[in-house]
Design an enzyme around this catalytic site. Structure first.
Site, PDB file in Angstrom:
ATOM      1  N   SER A  51       0.974  -0.801   0.263  1.00  0.00           N
ATOM      2  CA  SER A  51      -0.263  -0.037  -0.091  1.00  0.00           C
ATOM      3  C   SER A  51       0.928   1.111   0.101  1.00  0.00           C
ATOM      4  CB  SER A  51      -0.743  -0.122   1.357  1.00  0.00           C
ATOM      5  OG  SER A  51      -1.581   0.901   1.344  1.00  0.00           O
ATOM      6  N   ASP A  60      -9.680  -3.570  -5.671  1.00  0.00           N
ATOM      7  CA  ASP A  60      -9.391  -2.342  -5.069  1.00  0.00           C
ATOM      8  C   ASP A  60      -8.794  -0.975  -5.906  1.00  0.00           C
ATOM      9  OD1 ASP A  60      -7.116  -1.142  -3.830  1.00  0.00           O
ATOM     10  OD2 ASP A  60      -5.651  -2.302  -3.870  1.00  0.00           O
ATOM     11  N   HIS A  69      -7.626  -4.847  -0.931  1.00  0.00           N
ATOM     12  CA  HIS A  69      -6.753  -4.115  -1.240  1.00  0.00           C
ATOM     13  C   HIS A  69      -5.984  -4.652  -0.003  1.00  0.00           C
ATOM     14  CE1 HIS A  69      -3.949  -0.758  -0.764  1.00  0.00           C
ATOM     15  NE2 HIS A  69      -4.179  -1.025   0.725  1.00  0.00           N
TER      16      HIS A  69
END
Length: 237
Positions: A66, A159, A189
């Site tokens: 991320s 995501d 995600h």
């Protein structure tokens, strides 16, 4: 690093590698590039072979997921041409386009665990000056600066960051980077930290962490071969 302690332990086990988790500075108190600078300094310290780390095999990797993937990529770019440049880069569903302009942002921006409103807020804390978003967006950096680091890049289908991760993989390949792109169309995600609640997430994470370890091992083997002394000629001692 409480959020990633379990993941770091899995990484050490499945990749067969020592893991150094960097507790970098956070926004808004420390906007960009503070976190990137911290990761760069950590890699420079590792490259100095400090006695605190004991015996290390050749080869160093850098991994992030991320926002951590964004920071890891920018840190690697900042170390290009130096002895501290990592040999392998692992980016899991990275935040690669701070403009949040790609289609997956609108398709998956709500209801899949990562809100586009939250994303926009986080980005504004890290890069308060919107005119600098391109400077800290990996997809833009990749277009201007090739990165000679073997890269494993994973995305999740559900995501908002899916398309920018895929675009980053394409830009890296276009620039000559040896990149392995692994999409996961059925996952969300953050799946690397969902192993305890989702068998699919656990399986995908195990596979990625093992693949990262294989890349590190292969790099170490190549380095040992390069540094080995040449065979002595017949009759030489």
């Amino acid at each position: 690093m409480e959020s990633h302690d379990r993941l770091c332990r899995r990484l050490a086990l499945l990749a067969g590698t020592a893991v150094l988790a960097v507790d970098y500075r956070l926004a808004p108190e420390h906007p960009a590039p503070a976190a990137v600078d911290d990761v760069m300094r950590a890699l420079e310290w590792v490259a100095s072979r400090p006695k605190e780390l004991g015996q290390l095999l050749p080869g160093t990797g850098l991994a992030g997921d991320s926002a951590g993937g964004l920071i890891a990529y920018l840190a690697a770019c900042g170390l290009a041409g130096t002895p501290a440049l990592p040999d392998v880069l692992f980016l899991a569903y990275p935040n690669a386009d701070l403009s949040l302009s790609l289609q997956s942002v609108s398709e998956k921006g709500e209801g899949w665990g990562l809100s586009v409103q939250d994303l926009a807020f986080y980005i504004a804390q890290w890069v308060p000056d919107a005119s600098l978003l391109g400077k800290f967006s990996p997809v833009e950096v990749a277009r201007a600066q090739p990165l000679p680091v073997r890269t494993l890049l994973a995305t999740a289908g559900h995501d908002p960051l899916r398309d920018e991760g895929k675009l980053l993989a394409e830009e890296l390949a276009r620039g000559g980077t040896d990149v392995e792109y692994r999409p996961h169309p059925d996952l969300v995600h953050g799946f690397l930290t969902l192993d305890a609640v989702s068998p699919a997430a656990r399986h995908a994470g195990d596979s990625l962490l093992a693949a990262y370890g294989s890349l590190l091992s292969h790099t170490a083997m190549l380095r040992r071969d390069r540094n080995a002394p040449p065979d002595a000629p017949n009759g030489a001692t």
